[in-house]
Design an enzyme around this catalytic site. Structure first.
Site, short mmCIF file in Angstrom:
data_model
loop_
_atom_site.label_atom_id
_atom_site.label_comp_id
_atom_site.label_asym_id
_atom_site.label_seq_id
_atom_site.Cartn_x
_atom_site.Cartn_y
_atom_site.Cartn_z
N HIS A 85 6.33 0.88 3.23
CA HIS A 85 5.90 -0.52 3.15
C HIS A 85 6.01 -1.04 1.71
O HIS A 85 6.69 -2.03 1.44
CB HIS A 85 4.46 -0.64 3.66
CG HIS A 85 3.90 -2.02 3.58
ND1 HIS A 85 3.86 -2.87 4.66
CD2 HIS A 85 3.37 -2.71 2.54
CE1 HIS A 85 3.32 -4.02 4.28
NE2 HIS A 85 3.00 -3.96 3.00
N GLU A 86 5.34 -0.35 0.79
CA GLU A 86 5.36 -0.81 -0.61
C GLU A 86 6.77 -0.73 -1.17
O GLU A 86 7.16 -1.53 -2.03
CB GLU A 86 4.37 -0.01 -1.47
CG GLU A 86 2.91 -0.07 -1.02
CD GLU A 86 2.34 -1.48 -0.88
OE1 GLU A 86 2.77 -2.38 -1.61
OE2 GLU A 86 1.45 -1.67 -0.01
N HIS B 263 8.45 -3.93 -0.53
CA HIS B 263 8.06 -4.93 -1.54
C HIS B 263 8.79 -4.65 -2.85
O HIS B 263 9.28 -5.57 -3.52
CB HIS B 263 6.56 -4.84 -1.84
CG HIS B 263 5.67 -5.44 -0.80
ND1 HIS B 263 5.78 -6.73 -0.38
CD2 HIS B 263 4.62 -4.91 -0.11
CE1 HIS B 263 4.83 -6.99 0.52
NE2 HIS B 263 4.12 -5.89 0.71
N GLU C 201 5.97 -10.07 2.67
CA GLU C 201 5.52 -9.14 3.72
C GLU C 201 6.60 -8.91 4.77
O GLU C 201 6.64 -7.84 5.38
CB GLU C 201 4.24 -9.66 4.39
CG GLU C 201 2.97 -9.33 3.64
CD GLU C 201 2.74 -7.83 3.50
OE1 GLU C 201 2.97 -7.07 4.45
OE2 GLU C 201 2.32 -7.41 2.40
CO CO Z 1 2.36 -5.57 1.79
#
Ligand code: CO
Length: 498
Positions: free
Chosen positions: A264-265, A268, A294
């Site tokens: 997830h990160e 980003h 997101e």
């Molecule tokens: Co996030």
């Protein structure tokens, strides 16, 4: 003349963002390395730097430069116009807030974050409650300065996505909730039970880190322009496209927790590393909205990271690190990481019920800000909604109301962007599949660079030049439509649960 003024303005803006960069490093340190006793001294530094940024953003010099460009925008290129527009917005909004109140808020925020950490560790909401009260009072006070049209909460939503309103969200979240509950009911009726017990056990930290870093490298996260550290709540922070840091929180008994948070990160992080040089320190060097940001992290985490094709390639590496997966088949593994089970912790929930966690937070925030719910009753309301929507009850505050960092630093209005990110991501996937025919066979071979390139070409390289509605229209030819995400969920879960 215009050339000179433009150069002056851009230099001045750059100085503001340099100071902000210094502040960001201090925040990063605070969440990763700082000893707890340092919090009071640290908040003095934060107050000082925030005050400097505040002064520069609202200075007479900034006012004069912006005034000049109110009358002289003709002939400027698209990027310069966007830089000026952004500085104008910051100037107008910050001007409405009294400096001493802002400084007080920044200090309250730092103390509150630290109190939240302690409260979470001790599983005691009472430690955090007085801080939460203060933070919410500040939110209300700032809304009064900034003003609002229909709903007070709109002002907070607009901090993370311009133009987003309670009216729009009530509609989108209504459709989403209906779609999810419909799928949940069918899963229940199917009677199929997925075994995910092998995802719990003992997974040593070093092996988890090794596997996570291997996957991050494959995704295209650049470790020479970033690093992976540990913090209580995983996050990404960018000090420019050549220093984008991500964090995770290793959980030895749980295989999936740190792994999916890293993916997830990483999503980003790749986004911020891709932002072109020309946008650096201009105020446009990230996405214009948190939900578009997101959409990228959740795209990697779920659409890619929870796909069968992804694990066709990566499962042998997981088996190499963890003996307990030795006899697990690809299909068993795939079903286990997609097992639907309403649960207490948002960040560890399955892809289907995740959005319900967000809808609960959205409803509570709305009520807190509009005054129909009080901090004294918020814990009971939290527990009540979890029982109603997900059928689960927290056994302590840590796995209940204290689980997320967001309220401690005043990020009210942020949560909805997670669910919107899911919707944007599914809509992007539809286009990506058409543009990029070999996508899934490439994933099977561990080649994720085609995905990275597509996202860079269609999303990342524009930084915050376009609004979320402009970018989704540009990419997909239509406005945000919850249909794509619901279709995606149906297809995935009806196949797993027959
Ligand atoms: Co996030």
């Amino acid at each position: 003349m215009i050339e000179e003024k433009l150069k002056e303005l851009k230099e001045y803006i750059k100085d503001i963002y340099k100071t902000m960069g210094a502040l960001e490093i201090i925040y990063w340190d605070m969440q990763t390395k700082m000893p707890r006793k340092a919090i009071e001294q640290r908040s003095e530094i934060i107050e000082h730097l925030s005050g400097e940024i505040f002064k520069m953003t609202t200075s007479d010099k900034m006012g004069e430069l912006l005034k000049f460009f109110d009358e002289n925008v003709e002939g400027l290129n698209e990027i310069d116009k966007a830089i000026i527009k952004n500085a104008r917005k910051e100037y107008d909004e910050t001007k409405k807030i009294p400096e001493d109140r802002y400084r007080k808020f920044v200090v309250a925020q730092a103390l509150s974050e630290s109190a939240w950490e302690e409260a979470k560790e001790k599983k005691d909401f009472e430690i955090f409650k007085p801080h939460l009260k203060k933070i919410i009072d500040f939110q209300k006070e700032f809304i009064d300065y900034l003003g609002y049209k229909d709903n007070k909460y709109d002002t907070l939503l607009n901090k993370y996505e311009e133009g987003l309103t309670v009216k729009k969200l009530d509609k989108v979240f209504g459709e989403l909730k209906e779609g999810i509950i419909n799928i949940l009911n069918k899963i229940d009726a199917s009677g199929k039970v997925v075994d995910k017990s092998f995802l719990l056990g003992e997974f040593n930290k070093e092996s988890q880190e090794k596997l996570s870093k291997f996957i991050l490298n494959k995704m295209g996260y650049d470790f020479e322009a970033g690093r992976l550290d540990e913090s209580m709540h995983p996050f990404t922070t960018s000090f420019g496209n050549r220093d984008v840091r991500i964090t995770t929180n290793y959980n030895v008994p749980d295989f999936t927790s740190a792994l999916f948070s890293c993916i997830h990160e990483g999503g980003h992080g790749i986004y911020d590393q891709d932002i072109p040089d020309e946008f650096q320190k201009t105020g446009l060097d990230t996405s214009l909205s948190m939900s578009i940001h997101e959409s990228q992290s959740r795209f990697y985490e779920n659409i890619i990271g929870r796909s069968k094709e992804f694990w066709e390639y990566f499962l042998p590496f997981a088996k190499y690190e963890f003996k307990q997966f030795k006899d697990i088949s690809l299909n068993e593994f795939y079903e286990a990481i997609n097992c639907v089970k309403p649960s207490l912790i948002r960040t560890e929930s399955d892809e289907l019920t995740y959005s319900l966690h967000i809808i609960i937070r959205y409803e509570i925030e709305k009520a807190l800000i509009n005054g129909s719910l009080d901090v004294d009753n918020v814990k009971e309301e939290w527990n009540r909604k979890y029982k109603e929507y997900l059928g689960v009850e927290p056994s302590n505050d840590s796995e209940g109301i204290l689980q997320d960092i967001h309220w401690s630093d005043g990020s009210f209005g942020y949560f909805p962007s997670y669910a919107l990110g899911n919707l944007y991501g599914a809509q992007m996937l539809e286009v990506m599949k058409k543009d990029y025919k070999d996508m899934y066979s490439d994933i099977t071979n561990g080649n994720l660079s085609g995905i990275h390139n597509w996202l860079n070409e269609n999303i990342h390289k524009y930084a915050s030049l376009y609004s979320p509605s402009e970018i989704i229209l540009k990419v997909s030819g239509e406005e945000l439509n919850s249909k794509y995400f619901i279709d995606y969920l149906e297809k995935k879960y009806f196949e797993i649960y027959k």
